[in-house]
Enzyme design. Sequence first.
Site, PDB file in Angstrom:
ATOM      1  N   CYS A  79       0.787  -1.233   0.000  1.00 20.06           N
ATOM      2  CA  CYS A  79       0.000   0.000   0.000  1.00 20.06           C
ATOM      3  C   CYS A  79       0.819   1.282   0.000  1.00 20.06           C
ATOM      4  O   CYS A  79       0.242   2.374   0.030  1.00 20.06           O
ATOM      5  CB  CYS A  79      -0.972  -0.019   1.174  1.00 20.06           C
ATOM      6  SG  CYS A  79      -1.895  -1.573   1.238  1.00 20.06           S
ATOM      7  N   HIS A 208      -3.234   7.923   6.040  1.00 17.18           N
ATOM      8  CA  HIS A 208      -3.428   6.570   5.483  1.00 17.18           C
ATOM      9  C   HIS A 208      -4.837   6.105   5.875  1.00 17.18           C
ATOM     10  O   HIS A 208      -5.600   5.617   5.046  1.00 17.18           O
ATOM     11  CB  HIS A 208      -2.351   5.648   6.014  1.00 17.18           C
ATOM     12  CG  HIS A 208      -2.334   4.285   5.384  1.00 17.18           C
ATOM     13  ND1 HIS A 208      -2.257   4.097   4.017  1.00 17.18           N
ATOM     14  CD2 HIS A 208      -2.378   3.041   5.935  1.00 17.18           C
ATOM     15  CE1 HIS A 208      -2.262   2.797   3.751  1.00 17.18           C
ATOM     16  NE2 HIS A 208      -2.341   2.126   4.894  1.00 17.18           N
ATOM     17  N   GLU A 219      -1.806   5.669  13.941  1.00 12.63           N
ATOM     18  CA  GLU A 219      -1.406   6.754  13.041  1.00 12.63           C
ATOM     19  C   GLU A 219      -1.548   8.115  13.723  1.00 12.63           C
ATOM     20  O   GLU A 219      -0.727   9.017  13.522  1.00 12.63           O
ATOM     21  CB  GLU A 219      -2.212   6.724  11.740  1.00 12.63           C
ATOM     22  CG  GLU A 219      -1.637   7.667  10.683  1.00 12.63           C
ATOM     23  CD  GLU A 219      -2.304   7.549   9.328  1.00 12.63           C
ATOM     24  OE1 GLU A 219      -3.290   6.799   9.194  1.00 12.63           O
ATOM     25  OE2 GLU A 219      -1.827   8.221   8.391  1.00 12.63           O
ATOM     26  N   LYS A 237     -10.562   7.832   2.656  1.00  8.84           N
ATOM     27  CA  LYS A 237     -10.882   6.464   2.235  1.00  8.84           C
ATOM     28  C   LYS A 237     -12.363   6.122   2.421  1.00  8.84           C
ATOM     29  O   LYS A 237     -12.841   5.120   1.886  1.00  8.84           O
ATOM     30  CB  LYS A 237      -9.972   5.456   2.940  1.00  8.84           C
ATOM     31  CG  LYS A 237      -8.523   5.530   2.394  1.00  8.84           C
ATOM     32  CD  LYS A 237      -7.622   4.441   2.944  1.00  8.84           C
ATOM     33  CE  LYS A 237      -6.333   4.292   2.134  1.00  8.84           C
ATOM     34  NZ  LYS A 237      -5.321   5.315   2.406  1.00  8.84           N
ATOM     35  N   HIS A 242      -9.924   1.741   0.194  1.00  6.71           N
ATOM     36  CA  HIS A 242      -8.469   1.614   0.195  1.00  6.71           C
ATOM     37  C   HIS A 242      -8.070   1.053  -1.159  1.00  6.71           C
ATOM     38  O   HIS A 242      -8.387  -0.110  -1.478  1.00  6.71           O
ATOM     39  CB  HIS A 242      -8.045   0.675   1.323  1.00  6.71           C
ATOM     40  CG  HIS A 242      -6.556   0.607   1.525  1.00  6.71           C
ATOM     41  ND1 HIS A 242      -5.652   1.340   0.789  1.00  6.71           N
ATOM     42  CD2 HIS A 242      -5.803  -0.120   2.396  1.00  6.71           C
ATOM     43  CE1 HIS A 242      -4.429   1.082   1.205  1.00  6.71           C
ATOM     44  NE2 HIS A 242      -4.486   0.193   2.175  1.00  6.71           N
ATOM     45  N   PHE A 300       1.921  -3.387   3.901  1.00  9.70           N
ATOM     46  CA  PHE A 300       2.333  -4.659   4.510  1.00  9.70           C
ATOM     47  C   PHE A 300       3.843  -4.785   4.465  1.00  9.70           C
ATOM     48  O   PHE A 300       4.510  -4.252   3.585  1.00  9.70           O
ATOM     49  CB  PHE A 300       1.730  -5.838   3.727  1.00  9.70           C
ATOM     50  CG  PHE A 300       0.332  -6.195   4.127  1.00  9.70           C
ATOM     51  CD1 PHE A 300      -0.320  -7.248   3.505  1.00  9.70           C
ATOM     52  CD2 PHE A 300      -0.350  -5.488   5.104  1.00  9.70           C
ATOM     53  CE1 PHE A 300      -1.618  -7.597   3.849  1.00  9.70           C
ATOM     54  CE2 PHE A 300      -1.650  -5.811   5.468  1.00  9.70           C
ATOM     55  CZ  PHE A 300      -2.278  -6.882   4.831  1.00  9.70           C
TER      56      PHE A 300
END
Lengths: 314, 276
Positions: A79, A208, A219, A237, A242, A300
Amino acid sequence: MSRMKQITARLGAHRVGALIGTSTSSIGRTEEAYTRLDASGRMTVPYCQPDVHHMHSPGTFVVEATGIAGPAMTISTACSSGAKVFAAAARWIRHGLVDAVLVGGVDSLCFSTLYGFRSLQLVSSEPCRPFDRRRDGISIGEAAGFAVLMRGDLAPGAEHAFLGSGESSDAYHMSHPHPEGKGAVLAMKKALERSSLSGDDIDYVNLHGTASKANDLIETLALAQCVGRATLASSTKGWTGHTLGAAGMLEAIIVLESIRTGLVPGTLNCEQPEDSLHFPILSENTERLVRRAMTNSFGFGGNNATLVFGARGG
Amino acid sequence: MAEFDITGVGVWSSHFPDWAAFCRGLNSGVWSYGADLDPDVIPARERRRAPASVKMAVEVMDQACRMAEMDPENVASVFASAMGDMKITDSMCRTLAVHPELVSPTQFHNSVHNAPLGYWSIAMGSHAPATAVAAHHFSASIAMLEAAVQCFEESAPVLLVVQEGDAPLALEGSCKSDHPLAVGLLFTPAGTTSKCMARVGFTVKPNEIAWPSLPAGLADSYSGNPSGKMLALLAVLAQHSSPETGSSPHGVLEFPLGQHTSLNLEIRSAEPGRTP
């Protein structure tokens, strides 16, 4: 496309590079091919597409479609892919490898991600609610976006400047972020340092903010260590889902738009912000002059990227 | 010309488990087979879930850092593979074709292209930046260029790993790779350390060229493997490390970056006439 033709004609095709960010590339086609293998286990004729079934598939297409003759590469870091292309492109230009880079972020819906995220129990059954106390997972989306990064002196009319980036690793877990957001802090602080800015200089951060249980709270913990209280922060998002490898690009474009228009997006579906957030999250769209903005993308493997953009000339 | 030093090398394949075996094989024409792969630098918890592709990458990265006596904690990394982990792609696509609900969460997070670097960063406790790249047949070349640019522009060491597994039947159309291979190289800013195997000047040229040839005896096994291109560079580096030849690495190697562009490497020893 016509813009790219103008650019390659003006600069020379060898002075233009291509950097594409994607997490799953054309795997959707590969998945389909596997439902129709022949008796020996080989792909059947409609699926025999050597240029499709590999990670650089969209990149191969972009190079052929645009006639770009400089270096071309795919970055695939889950991502953060769509953000890292900006950082790498800026480095190529600074080195003098090329004078401009077509950067792209692309990911399509595919069963690998739909069932993969499901197996990790990371997907919400409803439209995702970033930073909301009721959030229970991500919504998967698909997107494609492109931008051209060009040496400043060759682009006198450009409205936006790419100011800097920060990249880091969490070194914690393959699919869970560092619990103190250590990698996120490193990425944001490095991006600010490379941009010669302090956290107070940032008007807006596109987070994010995936609406996973783990990401959002962590975050804000990281964010609080990096920017000032006057900085607006939101996740978009709720609108887009996402978009994985494309997210970094899509959200960079959203940030560029906020600079251009002075409209800062709120956080759709965040109606009841989590109490223990470490930084206030903007719920509603707001008008504010945005001269400098930041965007976070975390993938990831604990792969993190933060970008900083600004209005050109201030 | 922009330069970097190569200060460490790691290799793994079923023909040679490390650099010493590779150099012996080049000299003797004899290769070892069936080397085991179980790098214990990966903690046990992660090693249980680590696929072969991760073990291969971590093994050669570890070898390169040890040779250079470089602590990997602050070393950025660049990973390249044309196809990623083909065993996982094959397994996941088969599962998705029949019983998609049985996709394993571990296999899914292992399927990201940067998985080896995720495991490496956890094993080494490294927060350094990591990137995973691909450019199909040009993956090795573009990765060498990316690592070189990063090393030069950031004035910092970069660990490069280029690898490819053997292709399952269904994926052979895109990559006819018969033998797995992983190559790790540590690029260090020129002149910053005494552990220098070779100094490399690099440029990009707007021309169309052929691939350099691979060492005889390995060409048959690795010419279809996109990471096999690295063997041409390793052969040049090996000129230096063999006490029998007594010579320093030197040469010019050109690797296609695409149809219209090539990476040009001018390789020499750091101090002419000196054999560390």
